[in-house]
Design an enzyme around this catalytic site. Structure first.
Site, mmCIF file in Angstrom:
data_model
loop_
_atom_site.group_PDB
_atom_site.id
_atom_site.type_symbol
_atom_site.label_atom_id
_atom_site.label_comp_id
_atom_site.label_asym_id
_atom_site.label_seq_id
_atom_site.Cartn_x
_atom_site.Cartn_y
_atom_site.Cartn_z
ATOM 1 N N HIS A 34 0.866 -1.191 0.000
ATOM 2 C CA HIS A 34 0.000 0.000 0.000
ATOM 3 C C HIS A 34 0.895 1.231 0.000
ATOM 4 O O HIS A 34 2.130 1.115 -0.045
ATOM 5 C CB HIS A 34 -0.957 -0.032 1.204
ATOM 6 C CG HIS A 34 -0.265 -0.285 2.515
ATOM 7 N ND1 HIS A 34 0.596 0.638 3.092
ATOM 8 C CD2 HIS A 34 -0.266 -1.362 3.344
ATOM 9 C CE1 HIS A 34 1.057 0.151 4.227
ATOM 10 N NE2 HIS A 34 0.564 -1.078 4.397
ATOM 11 N N HIS A 37 4.055 1.332 2.178
ATOM 12 C CA HIS A 37 5.244 0.661 1.637
ATOM 13 C C HIS A 37 5.885 1.517 0.545
ATOM 14 O O HIS A 37 7.095 1.642 0.471
ATOM 15 C CB HIS A 37 4.875 -0.696 1.016
ATOM 16 C CG HIS A 37 4.330 -1.693 1.994
ATOM 17 N ND1 HIS A 37 3.030 -2.135 1.949
ATOM 18 C CD2 HIS A 37 4.909 -2.328 3.033
ATOM 19 C CE1 HIS A 37 2.827 -3.010 2.907
ATOM 20 N NE2 HIS A 37 3.948 -3.153 3.590
ATOM 21 N N GLN A 61 7.022 -15.611 12.175
ATOM 22 C CA GLN A 61 6.601 -14.494 13.026
ATOM 23 C C GLN A 61 5.097 -14.513 13.314
ATOM 24 O O GLN A 61 4.571 -13.616 13.947
ATOM 25 C CB GLN A 61 7.040 -13.158 12.443
ATOM 26 C CG GLN A 61 6.342 -12.724 11.168
ATOM 27 C CD GLN A 61 6.980 -11.478 10.569
ATOM 28 O OE1 GLN A 61 8.048 -11.537 9.985
ATOM 29 N NE2 GLN A 61 6.329 -10.338 10.723
ATOM 30 N N GLN A 154 8.516 -3.074 16.699
ATOM 31 C CA GLN A 154 9.400 -3.786 15.760
ATOM 32 C C GLN A 154 10.638 -2.936 15.438
ATOM 33 O O GLN A 154 11.770 -3.419 15.499
ATOM 34 C CB GLN A 154 8.612 -4.112 14.483
ATOM 35 C CG GLN A 154 9.459 -4.594 13.333
ATOM 36 C CD GLN A 154 8.642 -5.096 12.157
ATOM 37 O OE1 GLN A 154 8.116 -6.186 12.195
ATOM 38 N NE2 GLN A 154 8.529 -4.313 11.105
ATOM 39 N N SER A 187 -1.526 -3.661 5.641
ATOM 40 C CA SER A 187 -1.974 -4.712 4.712
ATOM 41 C C SER A 187 -3.230 -5.389 5.252
ATOM 42 O O SER A 187 -4.091 -5.818 4.486
ATOM 43 C CB SER A 187 -0.863 -5.750 4.536
ATOM 44 O OG SER A 187 0.296 -5.115 4.065
ATOM 45 N N ARG A 188 -3.322 -5.473 6.572
ATOM 46 C CA ARG A 188 -4.474 -6.151 7.176
ATOM 47 C C ARG A 188 -5.793 -5.399 6.970
ATOM 48 O O ARG A 188 -6.857 -5.993 7.103
ATOM 49 C CB ARG A 188 -4.250 -6.346 8.680
ATOM 50 C CG ARG A 188 -3.150 -7.339 9.001
ATOM 51 C CD ARG A 188 -2.913 -7.395 10.493
ATOM 52 N NE ARG A 188 -1.644 -8.025 10.798
ATOM 53 C CZ ARG A 188 -1.478 -9.322 10.954
ATOM 54 N NH1 ARG A 188 -2.507 -10.127 10.842
ATOM 55 N NH2 ARG A 188 -0.283 -9.812 11.220
#
Ligand code: PAF
Length: 290
Positions: A34, A37, A61, A154, A187-188
């Protein structure tokens, strides 16, 4: 754009790049690309001679098999998007390439932070992330690597990891890209139906209004520190009133050491982090208290 599917062809391409003394920017992704990114790839293109994007849905992961199965995948669309912004190289390895001989995870217990928040809710998640990032960095040896701020914990851990192994790769953090209503691109989000998509804006609204409350108190009191425990309790109580959202966590952390904050001291940096389920889709977001 060159699309490479195996490590050997990537290695060969990298030999040529290094011979030409070209700098490498690397954007690791799990696909379903998307604008978030694309902003990382565009930044890498500005700052490096060659930009490599990887698309690999890393199974180690995911602590939940269903989550791995249902993770959005749209490789044709991803390739078209990467072509359009002139990404130089796409690396799309298979599981066999990345985990040859069924080799298991590395020993990456770099910090207690690996077991907090995302790490607590998704046991093993950060070991999986660091394992794959390490493999990819080892292979590509990028000068710079680009990560979105949405996955704040992260980035915090990857920065620590890179420091611990004395890697020369510079980690570049890029701001979260949001839809007009504030929802962080992820992305989710592709899995949300229309009603869930509307409900999902509550995540950003919650952290943004919490930040505003803190800043207003600061203005009124001219205090150097503010106790946020009651404020936080009230906020969590409010989120629990939304029947369509299941809150996983709502925390304020001191960005220096990732400790949970019960008070805000105004010359230090803090982040508000949230994770919640909308239906069965789990979303995260965060915001800096600046
Ligand atoms: O943020 C992601 O998409 C993934 O965690 C990453 C960094 C590509 C590792 O699989």
């Amino acid at each position: 754009m060159k699309t490479l599917k195996n490590i050997d062809s990537l290695k060969q391409t990298l030999i040529d790049i290094r011979k030409n003394n070209q700098s490498i920017g690397f954007v690791p992704t799990m696909g379903a690309l998307h604008q978030g990114h694309l902003s990382l790839i565009n930044k890498s293109k500005k700052e490096n001679d060659i930009t490599i994007c990887s698309i690999y849905v890393n199974p180690t992961q995911f602590n939940n098999k269903q989550d791995l199965i249902k993770y959005p995948r749209n490789i044709e669309n991803d390739i078209a998007m990467l072509h359009e912004i002139h990404c130089d190289i796409l690396f799309v390895p298979s599981n066999e390439e990345m985990y040859a001989r069924n080799e298991q995870l590395g020993d990456y217990n770099i910090s207690e932070v690996m077991n907090l928040l995302e790490g607590e809710k998704r046991p093993g998640h950060f070991t999986g992330v660091i394992t794959i990032v390490h493999k990819l960095f080892h292979l590509i040896k990028p000068h710079r690597s680009y990560f979105g701020e949405k996955d704040y914990q992260q980035i915090w851990l990857i920065k620590l990891f890179v420091k611990k192994i004395k890697s020369s790769t510079k980690i570049i953090t890029c701001p979260t890209i949001r839809d007009d209503d504030g929802l962080a691109l992820s992305s989710r989000n592709a899995r949300l139906n229309l009603t869930q998509r509307k409900a999902a804006t509550i995540l950003f609204q919650t952290i943004d209004s919490f930040k505003d409350q803190i800043l207003k108190i600061k203005k009124r009191h001219h205090n150097n520190r503010i106790d946020i425990s009651i404020l936080k309790y009230e906020q969590i109580k409010m989120i629990h009133q939304y029947s369509f959202i299941k809150l996983d966590y709502f925390e304020v952390i001191d960005v220096e050491n990732f400790s949970f904050a019960t008070e805000i001291v105004f010359n230090k940096n803090y982040r508000i982090l949230i994770a919640a389920f909308i239906g069965e889709i789990r979303l995260i977001d965060n915001i800096l208290i600046d």
